[in-house]
Design an enzyme around this catalytic site. Structure first.
Site, PDB file in Angstrom:
ATOM      1  CB  VAL A 194      -0.946   0.004   1.223  1.00 14.70           C
ATOM      2  CG1 VAL A 194      -1.770   1.282   1.266  1.00 14.70           C
ATOM      3  CG2 VAL A 194      -1.858  -1.215   1.193  1.00 14.70           C
ATOM      4  CD  GLU A 195       2.675   3.663   3.975  1.00  8.13           C
ATOM      5  OE1 GLU A 195       2.845   4.602   3.185  1.00  8.13           O
ATOM      6  OE2 GLU A 195       2.227   3.811   5.122  1.00  8.13           O
ATOM      7  CB  SER A 196       6.635   1.978  -1.031  1.00 10.54           C
ATOM      8  OG  SER A 196       6.906   0.731  -0.373  1.00 10.54           O
TER       9      SER A 196
END
Length: 525
Positions: A139-141
């Site tokens: 989700v982040e990266s």
């Protein structure tokens, strides 16, 4: 080389992700006034004091038990252990449709995560944390260590500079721990455990605080408690951009757990470590290390994304190498020639001469033009004869400097002050941790700047106790806690450590602060 996700898909994912993580974005005061009820939370995860002090060290993960070792696919091992409830709601369904349309995403994330995922999974298991958290960097990266944003967050967990330092991630001229996958994962788990212990032991609220800022989530919980409402994540009133973050995580978990139902090919990743970590305490040329390991320079940089260049100074750090590297590799790396530097830059500074250019200076000192520009805050490549330049990291690499070492790190002096003699490889963060003072305090006490290069043999002054204002070291103040405040947000605002606030006020790190509560703070002058 691993297949990369298309620019369009990557852009769509990053555009859909919530804005920067961590407590850097604390919420303002709540609408209206209310009194918080004291609701101490029993810490079932980690010691909040240890986490706040950023002193938790990386523990080698335990070997998986026989049942876990029987899995062929590491992703299946994750899927079978996921425990968070995934409710049916429109936001989760929308995110599921997004990922189904972009099925290359899991493959890309799996390729990026391959060298490190086994370490992350076994550490989550060791800490008894939800295995869904292994999906959070997607989700982040998309598990890209080089991922960043306009706000300055970096790495697979998207740490801001301040939060990274609070949780022990070193950041200097030659290394950024936010991009070190092994170290940043340790820090992220420390932070998530700290949050979990302060949000009614609700993992979804902990993840929301990781993304939205703990002050905002803490305030939402207190508001619901005051109004007699439930305090689980789904009952909290949070901005839309933050509430979309949890559905992304749960949508991924649902798809991975039911890959056959949704006709999504599960990524295949061997259920065994791909890399191992070697402790180092010397200067190293990554080009020579790559030759010794029989891999490309690009691959050793991929395994060690925290290093900013191929030249690593003499300091304490860890090197990630392929798992099939011979057992003797540590000794063979130690036998490589020490990194040599030009004597003119042994002090970490260089005086510009006629005919010099940034590229020429960078090549001579085995660094990059960009690193020199950042270290000297240069907006262009123009130089002046006689100009003094900081050469990033070279003060730590100087091999010609002889340092007198003492058995005692600090020597008491008069007037309540003590002194510390800098050793080769030292940096301000490590010295601060050793002396139990903050980097900001050391900087102010010794009239340093963020760009100052320490020199072996240099003497630093520090104070173990707050001193009077007349001593120009620290001053005391009283701070009245406001609605939405947390220890971390107050510590960040006044540039002190959470552990110091706890110690100065004889309070517990894992208890809520009360609006109107008076806190004594000691600030560097």
């Amino acid at each position: 080389m691993l297949k990369k996700l298309s620019v369009a898909v990557a852009a769509a994912l990053l555009a859909s992700c919530a804005v920067p993580t961590q407590q850097d974005k604390t919420a303002g005061s709540a609408d209206g006034q209310y009194e918080s009820k004291d609701a101490p939370i029993q810490d079932k995860a980690a010691s909040a004091q240890q986490v706040a002090n950023a002193l938790l060290k990386h523990n080698s993960p335990l070997q998986p038990d026989a049942k876990l070792a029987q899995y062929d696919n590491l992703w299946q091992r994750i899927a079978d252990q996921m425990t968070l409830t995934v409710p049916y709601n429109d936001d989760i369904e929308s995110q599921k449709r997004f990922f189904i349309r972009n099925q290359k995403l899991l493959k890309t994330a799996s390729d990026n995560a391959a060298p490190f995922l086994y370490h992350i999974v076994t550490e989550l298991e060791r800490r008894n944390m939800p295995l869904e958290l292994a999906l959070l960097p997607i989700v982040e990266s998309t598990y890209n260590p080089k991922a960043g944003s306009f706000s300055g967050v970096l790495g697979i967990w998207q740490f801001s500079s301040g939060t990274g330092r609070n949780f022990g991630l070193k950041q200097n001229a030659w290394y950024d721990g936010r991009r070190d996958v092994i170290e940043s994962s340790r820090a992220a788990m420390d932070y998530l455990q700290y949050l979990y212990s302060n949000v009614e032991q609700d993992w979804l609220s902990a993840v929301a605080a990781f993304n939205a800022g703990e002050g905002r989530v803490f305030k939402a919980i207190e508001r619901n408690k005051y109004r007699g409402k439930p305090t689980d994540f789904w009952s909290l009133h949070l901005p839309k951009q933050n509430t979309s973050y949890i559905p992304k995580l749960l949508a991924l978990a649902e798809l991975l757990k039911n890959a056959e139902k949704y006709a999504i090919p599960m990524p295949i990743l061997a259920n065994q470590p791909q890399t191992k970590v070697i402790p180092m305490n010397r200067g190293l040329d990554l080009n020579k290390a790559a030759d010794l390991l029989g891999i490309s320079v690009a691959e050793i940089r991929r395994l060690n994304p925290g290093f900013k260049s191929t030249t690593v100074p003499s300091a304490s750090y860890q090197l990630v190498v392929p798992i099939d590297s011979p057992d003797s590799i540590e000794q063979r790396l130690a036998a490589l020639p020490q990194v040599k530097v030009a004597p003119v830059a042994a002090s970490g500074r260089y005086k510009v001469k006629s005919g010099d250019s940034l590229s020429k200076i960078a090549a001579a000192h085995k660094t990059s033009v960009k690193a020199i520009q950042q270290a000297n805050q240069l907006s262009n490549s123009q130089l002046k004869i006689g100009q003094q330049l900081i050469i990033p990291g070279l003060s730590q690499m100087a091999e010609t400097t002889k340092v007198a070492r003492s058995d005692k790190a600090a020597h008491p002096t008069s007037s309540g002050a003590q002194s510390y003699r800098v050793k080769s490889g030292d940096n301000l963060w490590e010295i601060g941790q050793k002396l139990k003072v903050s980097t900001e305090q050391l900087t102010k006490w010794n009239k340093l700047t963020a760009k100052t290069q320490l020199k072996p043999g240099q003497t630093l002054t520090y104070y173990t106790k707050p001193v009077e204002k007349s001593a120009s070291a620290a001053k005391s103040m009283t701070y009245e806690v406001k609605s939405g405040d947390s220890l971390a947000s107050i510590a960040q605002r006044f540039k002190v450590k959470v552990a110091d606030i706890v110690r100065w006020n004889n309070i517990k790190a894992n208890k809520y602060l009360q609006p109107g509560q008076q806190l004594t703070l000691y600030l560097a002058s």
